[in-house]
Design a protein around this motif. Structure first.
Motif, short mmCIF file in Angstrom:
data_model
loop_
_atom_site.label_atom_id
_atom_site.label_comp_id
_atom_site.label_asym_id
_atom_site.label_seq_id
_atom_site.Cartn_x
_atom_site.Cartn_y
_atom_site.Cartn_z
N SER B 28 20.68 -61.98 68.46
CA SER B 28 19.44 -61.92 69.22
C SER B 28 18.26 -62.51 68.45
N SER B 52 13.49 -70.34 72.04
CA SER B 52 13.66 -69.02 72.64
C SER B 52 12.46 -68.58 73.47
N LYS B 68 17.95 -64.77 77.64
CA LYS B 68 17.95 -63.98 76.40
C LYS B 68 18.39 -62.55 76.65
N LYS B 71 21.99 -62.91 76.45
CA LYS B 71 22.37 -63.84 75.37
C LYS B 71 23.35 -64.89 75.89
#
Lengths: 113, 117
Positions: B28, B52, B68, B71
């Motif tokens: 992450s 990101s 995100k 993931k």
């Protein structure tokens, strides 16, 4: 050309031979890498050089010896290799510190007989 | 296990169809993602990247989507052509220190895309 040049493109060597792979980058990058690519495996990082200093050696056997004389050139010296070392060896460069991707060369296809 | 992986090792599509190649990552803290294309006998070539702080980025005929929350990363190729046949790798790039001076790229195994005429 990608800006990263590798020579030779193909190499066949016996287990007792000594040879070297060469990589040259024309991109002004400050980091260079050696990767090994075997069939059906992810790219395996071998060595990393940042500003000519080796910053990573990923448990690579001593029969592989890298050399980085300046930020544009990278060598991989090979001696007493094994047949399982046959693979595509890829060189890459990047601008360290900018979180950017790598630019790869076309690789050297190595066959150990 | 590796932190970057691909859901399908092979994908076969008809010329003109859209292709979607998926990738899962486990770290992450990764903040930059890249898709590479590798044709037979060549080194990996950069296709498209995404940071990101974005969830979508478009290029010429390619789109990368980043989720995100789960993931997940995907590469969409519009109107797939025979020249798109290759192995596609996703890669994640995470700063190894808080100053961001030492990035490290981790690659997945790759997906072989075959385009049928």
């Amino acid at each position: 050309e990608t800006g990263v040049t590798q020579t030779p493109r193909h190499l066949v060597m016996g287990m007792t031979n000594k040879k070297s792979l060469k990589c040259e980058q024309h991109l002004g990058h400050n980091a260079m890498y050696w990767y090994k690519q075997s069939a059906k495996k992810p790219l395996e990082l071998m060595f990393v050089y940042n500003f000519k200093e080796q910053t990573e050696n990923n448990s690579v056997p001593s029969r592989f010896s890298p050399e980085c004389p300046n930020s544009s050139h990278l060598f991989l010296h090979l001696h007493t290799l094994q047949p399982e070392d046959s693979a595509l060896y890829l060189c890459a460069s990047s601008q360290a510190g900018q979180g950017s991707g790598y630019t790869f060369g076309s690789g050297t296809r190595l066959t150990v007989v | 296990g590796e932190s970057v992986g691909l859901h399908l090792p092979t994908l076969s599509v008809q010329e003109g169809d859209n292709s979607i190649i998926n990738c899962a990552y486990s770290n992450s803290a990764s903040d930059y993602f890249i898709w590479y294309k590798q044709e037979s006998g060549k080194g990996p070539q950069f296709i498209i990247d995404i940071r990101s702080n974005m969830d979508k980025r478009q290029g010429q005929r390619v789109t990368v989507l980043l989720n995100k929350t789960v993931k997940h990363l995907s590469l969409q190729i519009a109107a797939t052509q025979p020249g798109d046949s290759a192995v596609y790798f996703c890669a994640e790039n995470m700063s190894e220190d808080s100053g961001g001076s030492n990035y490290k790229l981790t690659f997945g195994k790759g997906t072989l895309l075959t385009v049928n005429p």
